[in-house]
Design a protein around this motif. Structure first.
Motif, short mmCIF file in Angstrom:
data_model
loop_
_atom_site.label_atom_id
_atom_site.label_comp_id
_atom_site.label_asym_id
_atom_site.label_seq_id
_atom_site.Cartn_x
_atom_site.Cartn_y
_atom_site.Cartn_z
N PHE A 99 0.84 -1.20 0.00
CA PHE A 99 0.00 0.00 0.00
C PHE A 99 0.87 1.25 0.00
N GLU A 100 0.51 2.19 -0.87
CA GLU A 100 1.18 3.49 -0.89
C GLU A 100 0.12 4.58 -0.96
N PRO A 101 0.17 5.54 -0.03
CA PRO A 101 -0.76 6.67 -0.13
C PRO A 101 -0.46 7.45 -1.40
N LEU A 102 -1.48 8.10 -1.93
CA LEU A 102 -1.34 8.88 -3.16
C LEU A 102 -1.08 10.34 -2.76
N PHE A 103 0.20 10.68 -2.65
CA PHE A 103 0.58 12.03 -2.29
C PHE A 103 0.82 12.85 -3.54
N SER A 104 0.58 14.15 -3.45
CA SER A 104 0.92 15.06 -4.54
C SER A 104 2.43 15.24 -4.56
N VAL A 105 2.96 15.53 -5.73
CA VAL A 105 4.38 15.82 -5.87
C VAL A 105 4.50 17.26 -6.36
N HIS A 106 5.33 18.03 -5.67
CA HIS A 106 5.54 19.43 -6.03
C HIS A 106 7.03 19.69 -6.20
N GLN A 107 7.34 20.72 -6.96
CA GLN A 107 8.73 21.20 -7.07
C GLN A 107 8.94 22.26 -6.00
N TRP A 108 10.02 22.12 -5.25
CA TRP A 108 10.34 23.08 -4.21
C TRP A 108 11.86 23.23 -4.16
N LYS A 109 12.33 24.43 -4.41
CA LYS A 109 13.78 24.71 -4.42
C LYS A 109 14.52 23.73 -5.33
N GLY A 110 13.91 23.45 -6.50
CA GLY A 110 14.56 22.60 -7.48
C GLY A 110 14.49 21.11 -7.19
N LYS A 111 13.75 20.72 -6.18
CA LYS A 111 13.63 19.30 -5.83
C LYS A 111 12.17 18.89 -5.83
N GLU A 112 11.93 17.61 -6.08
CA GLU A 112 10.59 17.06 -5.95
C GLU A 112 10.32 16.74 -4.48
N VAL A 113 9.19 17.22 -3.98
CA VAL A 113 8.81 16.92 -2.60
C VAL A 113 7.40 16.34 -2.59
#
Length: 140
Positions: A99-113
């Protein structure tokens, strides 16, 4: 629940597009919140009837129901959402470590978070449907 095939990537994208479309209001859950919500329903201490939990996907009360084009579209979206729930149920029954939660991915300071806020909000919305039934877990 009937055992239909799990959502294909195309079906997942179809549901995502619908949730973000003009058919739905601003209060409709996005996919990450929906996944958290359905996860709470899937693993919760009580079974919740679909007619009770499904309306909350669209908004806090009945006035937020989507403007479906027709009955077929309404049934299609209901089917995709309930199959997404079934996929979560099956994962916990068959391979809970997968199982993996479905988290959003955002760019922050040049990195994926990863952003877990919407998923967690959705999960808590699911818990709130049977808050008293979850109390024993909180107490422990």
């Amino acid at each position: 629940m009937a055992h239909e095939p799990l959502l294909s990537e195309k079906e997942f994208d179809e549901l995502d597009r619908f949730l973000m479309s003009e058919h739905c209001g601003d209060e409709t859950m996005a996919m990450d919140a929906l996944h958290g919500y359905l996860t709470a329903i899937a693993i919760g201490p009580e079974t919740i009837p679909v007619d009770e939990w499904l309306p909350r996907v669209w908004g806090p009360d009945k006035e937020y129901a989507p403007q479906f084009r027709n009955a077929q579209q309404a049934e299609r979206m209901r089917s995709l959402v309930t199959r997404m729930l079934e996929e979560i149920v099956v994962t916990f029954e068959v391979a809970p470590k997968d199982f993996e939660p479905l988290f959003s991915v955002h760019q922050w300071k040049g990195k994926e978070v990863l952003d877990a806020e919407a998923w967690c909000w959705g999960f808590l919305e699911g818990v709130s449907l049977r808050s008293e039934a979850w109390q024993a877990l909180r107490d422990s």
